[in-house]
Write a protein that holds these residues in place. Structure first.
Motif, PDB file in Angstrom:
ATOM      1  N   PRO A  10       0.813  -1.220   0.000  1.00  0.00           N
ATOM      2  CA  PRO A  10       0.000   0.000   0.000  1.00  0.00           C
ATOM      3  C   PRO A  10       0.850   1.276   0.000  1.00  0.00           C
ATOM      4  N   ALA A  11       1.957   1.299   0.766  1.00  0.00           N
ATOM      5  CA  ALA A  11       2.768   2.520   0.855  1.00  0.00           C
ATOM      6  C   ALA A  11       3.419   2.848  -0.489  1.00  0.00           C
ATOM      7  N   GLY A  12       4.130   1.864  -1.069  1.00  0.00           N
ATOM      8  CA  GLY A  12       4.880   2.116  -2.298  1.00  0.00           C
ATOM      9  C   GLY A  12       3.974   2.446  -3.471  1.00  0.00           C
ATOM     10  N   TRP A  31       9.385  -1.745  -7.911  1.00  0.00           N
ATOM     11  CA  TRP A  31       9.651  -3.194  -7.967  1.00  0.00           C
ATOM     12  C   TRP A  31       8.827  -3.866  -6.880  1.00  0.00           C
ATOM     13  N   GLU A  32       8.064  -4.879  -7.252  1.00  0.00           N
ATOM     14  CA  GLU A  32       7.292  -5.661  -6.274  1.00  0.00           C
ATOM     15  C   GLU A  32       7.526  -7.133  -6.553  1.00  0.00           C
ATOM     16  N   ARG A  33       8.055  -7.824  -5.550  1.00  0.00           N
ATOM     17  CA  ARG A  33       8.485  -9.214  -5.793  1.00  0.00           C
ATOM     18  C   ARG A  33       7.311 -10.188  -5.902  1.00  0.00           C
ATOM     19  N   ARG A  34       6.128  -9.800  -5.360  1.00  0.00           N
ATOM     20  CA  ARG A  34       4.992 -10.737  -5.401  1.00  0.00           C
ATOM     21  C   ARG A  34       3.922 -10.277  -6.379  1.00  0.00           C
ATOM     22  N   VAL A  44      -8.195  -6.128   5.433  1.00  0.00           N
ATOM     23  CA  VAL A  44      -7.613  -5.158   6.369  1.00  0.00           C
ATOM     24  C   VAL A  44      -8.628  -4.064   6.661  1.00  0.00           C
ATOM     25  N   ILE A  45      -8.630  -3.609   7.913  1.00  0.00           N
ATOM     26  CA  ILE A  45      -9.518  -2.517   8.308  1.00  0.00           C
ATOM     27  C   ILE A  45      -8.985  -1.221   7.713  1.00  0.00           C
ATOM     28  N   LEU A  46      -9.878  -0.475   7.084  1.00  0.00           N
ATOM     29  CA  LEU A  46      -9.491   0.813   6.519  1.00  0.00           C
ATOM     30  C   LEU A  46     -10.413   1.875   7.137  1.00  0.00           C
ATOM     31  N   SER A  95     -10.539  -6.501   1.150  1.00  0.00           N
ATOM     32  CA  SER A  95      -9.518  -7.511   0.927  1.00  0.00           C
ATOM     33  C   SER A  95      -8.203  -6.830   0.576  1.00  0.00           C
ATOM     34  N   ARG A  96      -7.123  -7.349   1.148  1.00  0.00           N
ATOM     35  CA  ARG A  96      -5.798  -6.791   0.841  1.00  0.00           C
ATOM     36  C   ARG A  96      -5.507  -6.954  -0.655  1.00  0.00           C
ATOM     37  N   ARG A  97      -5.952  -8.076  -1.228  1.00  0.00           N
ATOM     38  CA  ARG A  97      -5.750  -8.281  -2.669  1.00  0.00           C
ATOM     39  C   ARG A  97      -6.472  -7.226  -3.483  1.00  0.00           C
ATOM     40  N   ALA A 119      12.272  -8.765  -7.669  1.00  0.00           N
ATOM     41  CA  ALA A 119      12.905  -8.150  -6.495  1.00  0.00           C
ATOM     42  C   ALA A 119      13.597  -6.860  -6.919  1.00  0.00           C
ATOM     43  N   ALA A 120      13.597  -5.884  -6.021  1.00  0.00           N
ATOM     44  CA  ALA A 120      14.254  -4.600  -6.321  1.00  0.00           C
ATOM     45  C   ALA A 120      15.768  -4.787  -6.395  1.00  0.00           C
ATOM     46  N   PRO A 121      16.456  -4.021  -7.239  1.00  0.00           N
ATOM     47  CA  PRO A 121      17.931  -4.046  -7.225  1.00  0.00           C
ATOM     48  C   PRO A 121      18.437  -3.647  -5.833  1.00  0.00           C
ATOM     49  N   GLY A 253       6.020   3.831   5.201  1.00  0.00           N
ATOM     50  CA  GLY A 253       5.132   2.755   5.667  1.00  0.00           C
ATOM     51  C   GLY A 253       5.835   1.854   6.681  1.00  0.00           C
ATOM     52  N   ASP A 254       5.570   0.546   6.579  1.00  0.00           N
ATOM     53  CA  ASP A 254       6.098  -0.398   7.573  1.00  0.00           C
ATOM     54  C   ASP A 254       7.621  -0.418   7.617  1.00  0.00           C
ATOM     55  N   ALA A 255       8.296  -0.030   6.552  1.00  0.00           N
ATOM     56  CA  ALA A 255       9.767   0.020   6.598  1.00  0.00           C
ATOM     57  C   ALA A 255      10.223   1.057   7.620  1.00  0.00           C
ATOM     58  N   SER A 265      -4.289   0.090  12.068  1.00  0.00           N
ATOM     59  CA  SER A 265      -3.916   1.405  11.526  1.00  0.00           C
ATOM     60  C   SER A 265      -2.730   1.388  10.562  1.00  0.00           C
ATOM     61  N   GLY A 266      -2.101   0.217  10.321  1.00  0.00           N
ATOM     62  CA  GLY A 266      -0.878   0.192   9.511  1.00  0.00           C
ATOM     63  C   GLY A 266      -1.085   0.689   8.090  1.00  0.00           C
ATOM     64  N   THR A 267      -2.189   0.293   7.465  1.00  0.00           N
ATOM     65  CA  THR A 267      -2.439   0.703   6.083  1.00  0.00           C
ATOM     66  C   THR A 267      -2.724   2.211   6.034  1.00  0.00           C
ATOM     67  N   ARG A 268      -3.487   2.683   7.017  1.00  0.00           N
ATOM     68  CA  ARG A 268      -3.767   4.129   7.049  1.00  0.00           C
ATOM     69  C   ARG A 268      -2.474   4.926   7.204  1.00  0.00           C
TER      70      ARG A 268
HETATM   71  C1  LIG Z   1      -1.626  -9.740  11.291  1.00  0.00           C
HETATM   72  C2  LIG Z   1      -1.704  -8.354  10.727  1.00  0.00           C
HETATM   73  C3  LIG Z   1      -2.949  -7.756  10.577  1.00  0.00           C
HETATM   74  C4  LIG Z   1      -3.043  -6.465  10.067  1.00  0.00           C
HETATM   75  N1  LIG Z   1      -4.268  -5.874   9.957  1.00  0.00           N
HETATM   76  C5  LIG Z   1      -4.345  -4.611   9.547  1.00  0.00           C
HETATM   77  C6  LIG Z   1      -5.601  -3.944   9.456  1.00  0.00           C
HETATM   78  O1  LIG Z   1      -6.654  -4.508   9.729  1.00  0.00           O
HETATM   79  N2  LIG Z   1      -5.611  -2.644   9.030  1.00  0.00           N
HETATM   80  C7  LIG Z   1      -4.467  -1.991   8.716  1.00  0.00           C
HETATM   81  O2  LIG Z   1      -4.528  -0.812   8.344  1.00  0.00           O
HETATM   82  N3  LIG Z   1      -3.271  -2.581   8.785  1.00  0.00           N
HETATM   83  C8  LIG Z   1      -3.182  -3.872   9.188  1.00  0.00           C
HETATM   84  N4  LIG Z   1      -1.974  -4.462   9.262  1.00  0.00           N
HETATM   85  C9  LIG Z   1      -0.789  -3.710   8.882  1.00  0.00           C
HETATM   86  C10 LIG Z   1      -0.668  -3.573   7.393  1.00  0.00           C
HETATM   87  O3  LIG Z   1      -0.724  -4.838   6.756  1.00  0.00           O
HETATM   88  C11 LIG Z   1       0.650  -2.881   7.060  1.00  0.00           C
HETATM   89  O4  LIG Z   1       0.887  -1.817   7.956  1.00  0.00           O
HETATM   90  C12 LIG Z   1       0.628  -2.318   5.647  1.00  0.00           C
HETATM   91  O5  LIG Z   1       0.483  -3.359   4.717  1.00  0.00           O
HETATM   92  C13 LIG Z   1       1.910  -1.540   5.397  1.00  0.00           C
HETATM   93  O6  LIG Z   1       2.062  -1.294   4.035  1.00  0.00           O
HETATM   94  P1  LIG Z   1       3.526  -1.233   3.420  1.00  0.00           P
HETATM   95  O7  LIG Z   1       3.305  -1.001   1.958  1.00  0.00           O
HETATM   96  O8  LIG Z   1       4.367  -0.297   4.181  1.00  0.00           O
HETATM   97  O9  LIG Z   1       4.161  -2.665   3.663  1.00  0.00           O
HETATM   98  P2  LIG Z   1       3.721  -4.082   3.064  1.00  0.00           P
HETATM   99  O10 LIG Z   1       2.265  -4.187   2.936  1.00  0.00           O
HETATM  100  O11 LIG Z   1       4.440  -5.111   3.860  1.00  0.00           O
HETATM  101  O12 LIG Z   1       4.319  -4.065   1.591  1.00  0.00           O
HETATM  102  C14 LIG Z   1       5.694  -4.187   1.345  1.00  0.00           C
HETATM  103  C15 LIG Z   1       5.839  -4.832  -0.015  1.00  0.00           C
HETATM  104  O13 LIG Z   1       7.213  -4.880  -0.379  1.00  0.00           O
HETATM  105  C16 LIG Z   1       7.455  -6.087  -1.083  1.00  0.00           C
HETATM  106  N5  LIG Z   1       8.887  -6.365  -0.983  1.00  0.00           N
HETATM  107  C17 LIG Z   1       9.614  -6.646   0.110  1.00  0.00           C
HETATM  108  N6  LIG Z   1      10.917  -6.781  -0.197  1.00  0.00           N
HETATM  109  C18 LIG Z   1      11.021  -6.570  -1.543  1.00  0.00           C
HETATM  110  C19 LIG Z   1      12.097  -6.570  -2.458  1.00  0.00           C
HETATM  111  N7  LIG Z   1      13.352  -6.808  -2.051  1.00  0.00           N
HETATM  112  N8  LIG Z   1      11.829  -6.322  -3.757  1.00  0.00           N
HETATM  113  C20 LIG Z   1      10.563  -6.075  -4.191  1.00  0.00           C
HETATM  114  N9  LIG Z   1       9.499  -6.067  -3.351  1.00  0.00           N
HETATM  115  C21 LIG Z   1       9.731  -6.314  -2.052  1.00  0.00           C
HETATM  116  C22 LIG Z   1       6.569  -7.101  -0.379  1.00  0.00           C
HETATM  117  O14 LIG Z   1       6.275  -8.194  -1.215  1.00  0.00           O
HETATM  118  C23 LIG Z   1       5.326  -6.267  -0.053  1.00  0.00           C
HETATM  119  O15 LIG Z   1       4.342  -6.360  -1.058  1.00  0.00           O
HETATM  120  C24 LIG Z   1      -1.854  -5.763   9.723  1.00  0.00           C
HETATM  121  C25 LIG Z   1      -0.615  -6.368   9.857  1.00  0.00           C
HETATM  122  C26 LIG Z   1      -0.525  -7.656  10.361  1.00  0.00           C
HETATM  123  C27 LIG Z   1       0.825  -8.294  10.525  1.00  0.00           C
END
Ligand SMILES: Cc1cc2nc3c(=O)[nH]c(=O)nc-3n(C[C@H](O)[C@H](O)[C@H](O)COP(=O)(O)OP(=O)(O)OC[C@H]3O[C@@H](n4cnc5c(N)ncnc54)[C@H](O)[C@@H]3O)c2cc1C
Length: 359
Positions: A10-12, A31-34, A44-46, A95-97, A119-121, A253-255, A265-268
């Protein structure tokens, strides 16, 4: 500006879309590896605040996301065969998807270069070839960790052991189901995110398997199956960084930060980061100023969420020693755990379910 984004969560993806909208001349590569179909988790709750962020940044994206969340405005607690429901602020989940698929579609429309399934360089190669490197590769960010020491990263395992499952049934709202076993209490957080589907996240110190959980929660599941998707027992990792940028690399984001899942709140936070970074890049005269302004704008809200998340995680972990005896006790403790809701905010409606089960 030439921008590399490592990670299309979601962040990227949100950052990439917002950056292209703000500056169509920017060259943005993700770059997204999946592939979307391979993503982990369920719904996920939004919260409404997240939708507001998207609407401010990109009304077209907001319109594409709008039909998807399943919404509710009450929370239910099931304990010892009794149920209690209470009115809550309006929440929704999707749905996260679906979230990732919609974000990818919007990125494609806006001309983001997306390398899917790749995967990212390495961090050094990206730093040398791009004006800005956005590390949005999640809590275990390889881009961040390749620059070890630059960000002052710290991690802590918090809260109870959990497993993220789904259920083939749409619960009516967010529901907490508390069951007893000889090895201790088991707590499920369930909420609907699509027709016939709910997130079913379970916490228990003894890590029961899916078969045992299906039996334990057979009543509330009403015969519905539990689903797995890369589901495994673990403990939540709270990530913090003392600085969010180093040279031309910035954490998003999560990084940069995680806050316990029990406050949803992680997605928000990830979406708010994305908008704040794009805003700073356009408001500030230089890259260092922009990265400093982004961190200054986001850090207070992030630290507040982390404090609330940690208090919530500790509360759920403590249930293992002293499970609440009734839905009422659970409710009072639940709403006061993070200090954000008072009992006066809630409209409580208690009902005996008459059920003979343990939940
Ligand atoms: C059990 C659980 C329940 C949760 N429920 C909620 C919820 O209800 N509501 C909510 O808001 N948040 C929820 N969260 C948190 C939420 O999932 C994250 O905070 C959110 O997805 C963060 O987004 P992001 O893009 O920073 O990280 P991520 O969603 O982790 O995305 C990072 C992406 O980077 C990709 N990646 C990693 N390394 C590489 C690489 N080397 N090269 C290319 N791609 C790479 C990964 O495949 C992934 O797609 C939950 C988390 C957990 C663990």
């Amino acid at each position: 500006m030439k921008i590399a984004v490592s990670g299309g969560g979601p962040a990227g993806l949100a950052f990439a879309a917002f950056a292209r909208l703000a500056d169509p001349a920017a060259e943005v590569t993700v770059w997204e590896r999946r592939r979307v179909a391979d993503t982990y988790g369920f719904g996920v709750i939004l919260p409404p605040a997240a939708s507001d962020t998207v609407r401010r940044a990109d009304p077209v994206l907001a319109g594409a996301l709008d039909p998807h969340p399943v919404r509710w405005d009450e929370i239910a607690v099931h304990r010892h065969g009794r149920s209690l429901s209470f009115g809550s602020p309006r929440l929704g989940a999707l749905s996260r998807r679906t979230l990732l698929g919609t974000l990818r579609q919007r990125c494609a429309e806006l001309g983001v270069r997306l390398h899917e399934g790749a995967a990212a360089p390495g961090a050094d190669a990206l730093r040398a070839s791009y004006d800005l490197v956005v590390a949005a590769d999640g809590a275990g960010s390889a881009t961040r960790d390749a620059l070890a020491g630059s960000f002052g990263t710290s991690t802590a395992r918090i809260g109870p052991d959990y497993v993220w499952l789904g259920a083939e049934r749409a619960f009516g709202s967010l529901a907490f189901l508390v069951a007893d076993t000889v090895e201790g209490p088991v707590v499920a957080h369930a909420y609907p995110y699509a027709p016939g589907r709910s997130t079913f996240l379970v916490e228990a110190a003894h890590r029961p398997d899916v078969g045992e959980l299906a039996e334990l929660f057979a009543g509330p599941l009403g015969g519905a199956r539990l689903l797995e998707n890369r589901s495994r027992w673990s403990r939540f990792v709270q990530v913090s960084n003392s600085v969010w940028s180093s040279g031309n690399t910035v954490l998003l984001g999560d990084a940069a930060h995680t806050a316990h899942y029990s406050i949803g709140s992680g997605t928000r936070l990830a979406l708010d980061d994305a908008l704040a970074l794009v805003t700073a890049l356009h408001a500030q005269p230089s890259l260092p100023d922009a990265l400093a302004a982004y961190e200054a704008a986001r850090r207070p809200a992030v630290e507040d969420a982390q404090r609330t998340g940690r208090a919530s995680a500790e509360w759920f972990a403590a249930l293992a020693d002293a499970p609440p005896s009734s839905p009422e006790e659970f409710l009072v403790d639940l709403v006061t755990r993070g200090g954000r809701i008072s009992m006066g905010d809630l409209a409580v409606d208690a009902a005996g379910t008459g059920g003979a089960g343990t939940v």
